[in-house]
Scaffold this motif. Structure first.
Motif, PDB file in Angstrom:
ATOM      1  N   PRO A   1       0.845  -1.205   0.000  1.00  0.00           N
ATOM      2  CA  PRO A   1       0.000   0.000   0.000  1.00  0.00           C
ATOM      3  C   PRO A   1       0.876   1.249   0.000  1.00  0.00           C
ATOM      4  N   THR A   2       0.416   2.289  -0.667  1.00  0.00           N
ATOM      5  CA  THR A   2       1.091   3.584  -0.616  1.00  0.00           C
ATOM      6  C   THR A   2       0.485   4.396   0.528  1.00  0.00           C
ATOM      7  N   LEU A   3       1.098   5.536   0.850  1.00  0.00           N
ATOM      8  CA  LEU A   3       0.558   6.392   1.914  1.00  0.00           C
ATOM      9  C   LEU A   3      -0.861   6.837   1.582  1.00  0.00           C
ATOM     10  N   ALA A   4      -1.121   7.035   0.286  1.00  0.00           N
ATOM     11  CA  ALA A   4      -2.461   7.447  -0.158  1.00  0.00           C
ATOM     12  C   ALA A   4      -3.501   6.358   0.074  1.00  0.00           C
ATOM     13  N   ASP A   5      -3.055   5.140   0.303  1.00  0.00           N
ATOM     14  CA  ASP A   5      -3.973   4.028   0.544  1.00  0.00           C
ATOM     15  C   ASP A   5      -4.368   3.922   2.016  1.00  0.00           C
ATOM     16  N   HIS A   6      -3.931   4.873   2.843  1.00  0.00           N
ATOM     17  CA  HIS A   6      -4.251   4.896   4.267  1.00  0.00           C
ATOM     18  C   HIS A   6      -5.352   5.927   4.553  1.00  0.00           C
ATOM     19  N   GLU A   7      -6.003   5.782   5.699  1.00  0.00           N
ATOM     20  CA  GLU A   7      -6.946   6.790   6.171  1.00  0.00           C
ATOM     21  C   GLU A   7      -6.761   6.963   7.676  1.00  0.00           C
ATOM     22  N   THR A   8      -7.058   8.180   8.158  1.00  0.00           N
ATOM     23  CA  THR A   8      -6.926   8.499   9.578  1.00  0.00           C
ATOM     24  C   THR A   8      -8.292   8.844  10.144  1.00  0.00           C
ATOM     25  N   VAL A   9      -8.642   8.225  11.274  1.00  0.00           N
ATOM     26  CA  VAL A   9      -9.907   8.527  11.948  1.00  0.00           C
ATOM     27  C   VAL A   9      -9.668   8.623  13.450  1.00  0.00           C
ATOM     28  N   VAL A  10     -10.427   9.523  14.104  1.00  0.00           N
ATOM     29  CA  VAL A  10     -10.360   9.701  15.555  1.00  0.00           C
ATOM     30  C   VAL A  10     -11.785   9.672  16.093  1.00  0.00           C
ATOM     31  N   SER A  11     -12.007   8.934  17.169  1.00  0.00           N
ATOM     32  CA  SER A  11     -13.337   8.787  17.743  1.00  0.00           C
ATOM     33  C   SER A  11     -13.549   9.740  18.917  1.00  0.00           C
ATOM     34  N   ARG A  12     -14.570  10.601  18.823  1.00  0.00           N
ATOM     35  CA  ARG A  12     -14.915  11.479  19.950  1.00  0.00           C
ATOM     36  C   ARG A  12     -15.412  10.640  21.134  1.00  0.00           C
ATOM     37  N   THR A  13     -16.164   9.581  20.833  1.00  0.00           N
ATOM     38  CA  THR A  13     -16.677   8.702  21.884  1.00  0.00           C
ATOM     39  C   THR A  13     -15.536   8.039  22.648  1.00  0.00           C
ATOM     40  N   ALA A  14     -14.548   7.540  21.911  1.00  0.00           N
ATOM     41  CA  ALA A  14     -13.419   6.868  22.561  1.00  0.00           C
ATOM     42  C   ALA A  14     -12.553   7.861  23.335  1.00  0.00           C
ATOM     43  N   LEU A  15     -12.420   9.077  22.834  1.00  0.00           N
ATOM     44  CA  LEU A  15     -11.660  10.087  23.577  1.00  0.00           C
ATOM     45  C   LEU A  15     -12.245  10.272  24.975  1.00  0.00           C
ATOM     46  N   LYS A  16     -13.586  10.345  25.033  1.00  0.00           N
ATOM     47  CA  LYS A  16     -14.254  10.496  26.331  1.00  0.00           C
ATOM     48  C   LYS A  16     -14.056   9.254  27.198  1.00  0.00           C
ATOM     49  N   ALA A  17     -14.175   8.066  26.566  1.00  0.00           N
ATOM     50  CA  ALA A  17     -14.034   6.818  27.314  1.00  0.00           C
ATOM     51  C   ALA A  17     -12.644   6.672  27.913  1.00  0.00           C
ATOM     52  N   PHE A  18     -11.646   7.191  27.201  1.00  0.00           N
ATOM     53  CA  PHE A  18     -10.264   7.128  27.684  1.00  0.00           C
ATOM     54  C   PHE A  18      -9.885   8.382  28.481  1.00  0.00           C
ATOM     55  N   LYS A  19     -10.908   9.233  28.768  1.00  0.00           N
ATOM     56  CA  LYS A  19     -10.722  10.451  29.561  1.00  0.00           C
ATOM     57  C   LYS A  19      -9.671  11.375  28.952  1.00  0.00           C
ATOM     58  N   MET A  20      -9.826  11.579  27.637  1.00  0.00           N
ATOM     59  CA  MET A  20      -8.897  12.421  26.887  1.00  0.00           C
ATOM     60  C   MET A  20      -9.640  13.570  26.233  1.00  0.00           C
ATOM     61  N   THR A  21      -8.912  14.616  25.942  1.00  0.00           N
ATOM     62  CA  THR A  21      -9.417  15.689  25.094  1.00  0.00           C
ATOM     63  C   THR A  21      -8.525  15.742  23.862  1.00  0.00           C
ATOM     64  N   ALA A  22      -9.109  16.134  22.756  1.00  0.00           N
ATOM     65  CA  ALA A  22      -8.330  16.173  21.513  1.00  0.00           C
ATOM     66  C   ALA A  22      -7.260  17.256  21.610  1.00  0.00           C
ATOM     67  N   PRO A  23      -5.989  16.920  21.476  1.00  0.00           N
ATOM     68  CA  PRO A  23      -4.928  17.916  21.536  1.00  0.00           C
ATOM     69  C   PRO A  23      -4.974  18.864  20.346  1.00  0.00           C
ATOM     70  N   ALA A  24      -4.367  20.025  20.520  1.00  0.00           N
ATOM     71  CA  ALA A  24      -4.398  21.048  19.474  1.00  0.00           C
ATOM     72  C   ALA A  24      -3.794  20.562  18.170  1.00  0.00           C
ATOM     73  N   GLY A  25      -2.847  19.625  18.266  1.00  0.00           N
ATOM     74  CA  GLY A  25      -2.149  19.160  17.068  1.00  0.00           C
ATOM     75  C   GLY A  25      -3.018  18.423  16.073  1.00  0.00           C
ATOM     76  N   ILE A  26      -4.191  17.941  16.512  1.00  0.00           N
ATOM     77  CA  ILE A  26      -5.065  17.228  15.572  1.00  0.00           C
ATOM     78  C   ILE A  26      -6.423  17.922  15.437  1.00  0.00           C
ATOM     79  N   ALA A  27      -6.560  19.112  15.986  1.00  0.00           N
ATOM     80  CA  ALA A  27      -7.846  19.814  15.983  1.00  0.00           C
ATOM     81  C   ALA A  27      -8.386  20.044  14.577  1.00  0.00           C
ATOM     82  N   ASP A  28      -7.490  20.226  13.611  1.00  0.00           N
ATOM     83  CA  ASP A  28      -7.930  20.533  12.239  1.00  0.00           C
ATOM     84  C   ASP A  28      -7.703  19.365  11.286  1.00  0.00           C
ATOM     85  N   CYS A  29      -7.662  18.142  11.802  1.00  0.00           N
ATOM     86  CA  CYS A  29      -7.338  16.993  10.931  1.00  0.00           C
ATOM     87  C   CYS A  29      -8.512  16.540  10.077  1.00  0.00           C
ATOM     88  N   LYS A  30      -9.716  17.012  10.373  1.00  0.00           N
ATOM     89  CA  LYS A  30     -10.910  16.631   9.608  1.00  0.00           C
ATOM     90  C   LYS A  30     -11.087  15.111   9.575  1.00  0.00           C
TER      91      LYS A  30
END
Length: 329
Positions: free
Chosen positions: A296-325
């Motif tokens: 696979p090439t890098l273009a064959d990858h996708e990035t996803v972040v779960s708001r539900t899991a962030l809460k479950a793991f007692k995390m807040t989204a850091p500024a570094g990924i705030a605009d990752c869409k």
């Protein structure tokens, strides 16, 4: 001079027409492709979907030009020889094998059968002894790898967990894929400011205990593309939450379910498409030995972040990924 009567001429025409029709019919029969899967799992099923889509694009329309015979063992490795033998008995023109264990058994079983093998969802075909190198296939076998870009995974891990230094990974020491990936992770970690901490898990019932042993030893945990650990993702997630370590993964599906915080993942439909491209080349006459495995090439990858899991793991989204869409609920 030989004379041909009108009746004899007509008989010759009829015989010729029948022979032509018979030849056309035989030629037009759909090609049979056997699909040997390890078990019913979203990633593996996506690869099969991609495989079929690509063959359709290559001119092999299902039901017209090609038919498929699909089988799996529900992740029971003891049933693999039986499954391969059953599919072989159907005399397919080609066999698609999903995952390393299935491909290894198939290679041994079909070595002298004349049935070419195209593997898919194999992390490292060289380490698994499916191909002699990344530059060419082996006799009767080549295929498509799901090798992830671990540098991209670790770079995102630094953004997800700022100042993290210890990257943890459970793996199955009995699975070639897992061992090969761990070696890749160790190599990548040295250039991405991560100390790699691994723990072996060779039984799904031991997940809780083995993950618990990483408490205080890792800053972020990564669940790899493992035939043992992926089906056990709920248990890995529960154990990671208990020790307070954010969990990343190799599959976006558990992220959408809120089990895993984030994934930088290979799109398995694309892995299947790559296998389909190779299969089409073989069906058109190329020798598998002359076709290099595809990564696979890098273009064959996708990035996803779960708001539900962030809460479950007692995390807040850091500024570094705030605009990752890349956020999902």
């Amino acid at each position: 001079m030989v004379q041909t009567t009108r009746a004899g001429f007509n008989k010759a025409l009829v015989a010729g027409a029948l022979l032509t029709a018979l030849s056309t019919s035989v030629w037009a029969d759909p090609v049979k492709i056997a699909i040997a899967n390890f078990g019913d799992h979203p990633q593996l099923n996506e690869s099969i979907t991609g495989f079929k889509k690509e063959l359709t694009r290559q001119g092999f329309v299902e039901g017209k030009d090609v038919v498929y015979e699909l089988s799996h063992t529900n992740f029971d490795s003891t049933l693999l020889p039986q499954m391969i033998a059953k599919l072989q008995a159907g005399k397919p023109k080609l066999m698609l094998t999903i995952t390393t264990p299935v491909s290894q058994v198939a290679k041994k079983a079909l070595m002298s059968s004349g049935i070419p093998i195209v593997f898919s969802v194999v992390t490292d075909p060289v380490a698994a002894k499916l191909t002699p190198s990344w530059d060419k296939g082996d006799t009767g076998i080549t295929g498509s790898s799901d090798l992830q870009d671990m540098a991209a995974v670790m770079q995102f891990a630094h953004k997800l967990v700022p100042n993290s230094k210890r990257f943890g990974m459970p793996y199955n020491p009995g699975e070639a894929n897992d061992v090969a990936l761990l070696e890749k992770v160790k190599q990548t970690g040295t250039t991405n400011d991560y100390q790699i901490v691994s723990v072996g898990v060779d039984n799904a019932n031991d997940v809780q205990q083995r993950i618990a042993s990483l408490k205080g030893k890792v800053d972020v945990l990564y669940n790899p593309t493992s035939n043992l650990l992926q089906p056990a993702t709920p248990a890995v997630s529960a154990a990671a939450r208990q020790i307070g370590v954010p969990l990343m993964g190799a599959d976006p599906e558990p992220v959408h379910k809120g089990l895993v915080v984030a994934a930088v993942a290979v799109r398995y439909e694309k892995v299947g498409e790559n296998a389909g491209k190779i299969a089409a080349r073989i069906l058109k006459g190329e020798d598998p030995k002359n076709i290099a495995p595809m990564k696979p090439t890098l273009a064959d990858h996708e990035t996803v972040v779960s708001r539900t899991a962030l809460k479950a793991f007692k995390m807040t989204a850091p500024a570094g990924i705030a605009d990752c869409k890349c956020f999902v609920d």
